[in-house]
Design an enzyme around this catalytic site. Structure first.
Site, PDB file in Angstrom:
ATOM      1  N   ALA A   1       6.941   6.257  -8.522  1.00  0.00           N
ATOM      2  CA  ALA A   1       6.138   5.633  -9.580  1.00  0.00           C
ATOM      3  C   ALA A   1       5.416   4.402  -9.056  1.00  0.00           C
ATOM      4  CB  ALA A   1       7.038   5.253 -10.770  1.00  0.00           C
ATOM      5  N   GLY A   2       4.759   4.565  -7.923  1.00  0.00           N
ATOM      6  CA  GLY A   2       4.076   3.436  -7.311  1.00  0.00           C
ATOM      7  C   GLY A   2       2.578   3.451  -7.508  1.00  0.00           C
TER       8      GLY A   2
ATOM      9  N   LEU B   1      -7.552   6.590  -2.886  1.00  0.00           N
ATOM     10  CA  LEU B   1      -7.717   5.558  -3.901  1.00  0.00           C
ATOM     11  C   LEU B   1      -7.917   4.202  -3.249  1.00  0.00           C
ATOM     12  CD1 LEU B   1      -4.816   6.532  -6.341  1.00  0.00           C
ATOM     13  CD2 LEU B   1      -7.142   7.441  -6.218  1.00  0.00           C
TER      14      LEU B   1
ATOM     15  N   CYS C   1      -2.732   0.668   3.418  1.00  0.00           N
ATOM     16  CA  CYS C   1      -3.186   1.891   4.085  1.00  0.00           C
ATOM     17  C   CYS C   1      -3.803   1.688   5.457  1.00  0.00           C
ATOM     18  CB  CYS C   1      -4.187   2.630   3.188  1.00  0.00           C
ATOM     19  SG  CYS C   1      -3.443   3.313   1.701  1.00  0.00           S
TER      20      CYS C   1
END
Length: 488
Positions: free
Chosen positions: A21-22, A172, A285
């Protein structure tokens, strides 16, 4: 659309589960629930605190537009739960959206992705599943990770249970995650070329076709999909490091990096995105994925390719250190016991994420010189900020951090009696501040270091600031010359 009927698995797609749930799992499944009201979507996580936040008015992450979507779907067809095993058992399709941090020890330390959470999720799915599942790898992983997940599941398979593992990497950008999901540039789906694999691909494609044009949904083999994610982030990071390398040349020659970037970006073969010089890139990222790519190249015995991509990281580190050195040199070669206001701690605007933020490293270098920091960020909580600065790799003495760092409630408080203001995050509000008021409240000479090239430097100089920025010389008499240089 009617629910997708998976013929070879004799299964109708009705229930989705997301493990994790990140930053990826929460927004992705919220948008799916919004666009596919006939599907039941359950996001699960072992963290009771995180799930409680998803079920509250105060979500665990900040993304523009996300709260409204969660509020619309939550309790209708979107659920957040700690009952991980139960959700897996009931789901027809499972997204794996767990963290894949860079390893801090052992083989591949500092470069390879740590896949322990991926493996744990795969083993749990294999342990509790009672019927066939489509498992979608959404976390950023090395090439062939899907193959490893498949092998784990096949080794623990039960009679009558089959698995198909797909790669569906996320693209994203934090701060625009909801828009990136609603209006994606492309959706990649990688799967096995077998009939079962291709039908699994079509099932996931069916979900996205509820709102994504068909021509933007690209199918490919699993390994191409996995590598495409690493390649995309590596190319973007490379562009940032390229313009930052040019900024150093600009400062030494009198060129203006913004003018150079504009000229280069007008070339249609290059384009103008990600050509803004700054104090360096951050986030969860870019560095992680480039280092992952470096490690992959080393494992494949491609040392020259590994060295090429490692240089992208080296330039980013160099840019952060170079900016911190400019601050120290400009403040008469010492910042010991000097008060410095840090504006912005998130790695970029419109997010509360601080992972690998440039502000962490600027703060580290200044604290090592004994500077007293007064830090303000509109979305970063004090506990999170202090947690970042007290990491052993940043400062090994938490007590020292507490002595040197004050977290402020507004930028004017942070700048009060400060020797310098340092812009580390490009929050829009920093452009609109009353810099005359800030200047009047600071010690003189008052310095302003713009690490994001967002302010009007001439206006700031006219107020009286000594302005120092990235990628250009400010040829004004009130711009301070480092004392060491003046003595040569």
């Amino acid at each position: 659309m009617d629910n997708f009927r998976y013929r070879l698995f004799d299964m109708t797609l009705k229930k989705l589960c997301c493990v994790g749930a990140g930053y990826v799992g929460g927004p992705t499944c919220t948008v799916i629930a919004s666009k596919c009201p006939q599907l039941t979507v359950t996001v699960v996580d072992l963290s009771e605190e995180r799930i409680a936040q998803w079920n509250s008015e105060n979500l665990p992450i900040f993304e523009p537009g996300l709260y409204d979507l969660v509020k619309e779907c939550r309790g209708r067809n979107l659920f957040f739960s700690t009952k991980v095993k139960e959700a897996i058992v009931e789901a027809d399709l499972i997204f794996i959206c767990v963290n894949t941090p860079t390893k801090h020890f052992g083989m591949g330390k500092g470069r390879a992705a740590d896949l322990k959470y991926i493996e744990s999720a795969a083993r749990m799915i294999a342990e509790v599943s009672k019927n066939s599942k489509i498992v979608v790898e959404k976390s950023t992983v090395p090439v062939k990770a899907a193959e490893s997940i498949t092998n784990i599941m096949k080794a623990n398979i039960k009679p009558g249970v089959q698995y198909q593992v797909l790669s569906n990497p996320e693209f994203l950008a934090e701060g625009t995650a909801v828009n990136d999901l609603v209006n994606p540039d492309r959706v990649l789906i990688g799967g096995d070329p077998s009939p079962l694999g291709q039908e699994a691909v079509q099932s996931l494609r069916w979900i996205y076709e509820h709102w994504v044009p068909q021509e933007k949904i690209i199918t490919m083999n699993t390994w191409s999909s996995e590598l495409s994610k690493l390649a995309a982030n590596a190319f973007l990071a490379q562009r940032i490091s390229s313009i930052n390398a040019m900024s150093a040349i600009c400062e030494m020659t009198g060129a203006d990096v913004s003018e150079v970037a504009n000229a280069v970006g007008r070339d249609t073969r290059i384009g103008n995105k990600f050509l803004r010089a700054s104090v360096g890139f951050g986030g969860s990222c870019f560095q992680k994925d480039v280092l992952n790519l470096v490690y992959l190249c080393e494992c494949l015995n491609l040392p020259e390719v590994a060295e090429y991509w490692q240089q992208v990281i080296n330039i980013n580190d160099y840019q952060r250190r170079r900016f911190a050195n400019k601050i120290i040199e400009s403040l008469f070669n010492t910042v010991t016991n000097k008060s410095i206001a840090i504006f912005g701690f998130a790695f970029k605007k419109d997010t509360g994420d601080t992972r690998e933020s440039a502000a962490i490293y600027i703060s580290k270098y200044l604290m090592e010189e004994g500077a007293c920091l007064r830090i303000y960020d509109p979305k970063v909580e004090e506990a999170q900020l202090m947690s970042e600065l007290t990491q052993p790799t940043i400062m090994d003495d938490p007590g020292r951090v507490k002595e040197l760092v004050t977290v402020c409630k507004d930028p004017y408080q942070a700048a009060q009696n400060a020797h310098a203001v340092v812009i580390c995050t490009e929050w829009d509000e920093f452009v609109e501040l009353d810099y005359k008021q800030i200047y009047q409240s600071m010690l003189k000479p008052a310095f302003l270091f713009d690490g994001r090239l967002i302010l009007k430097h001439q206006e700031l100089q006219d107020i009286g600031f000594h302005v120092v920025t990235i990628g250009k010389k400010l040829e004004r008499s009130n711009v301070h010359r480092p004392i060491a240089a003046s003595l040569q």
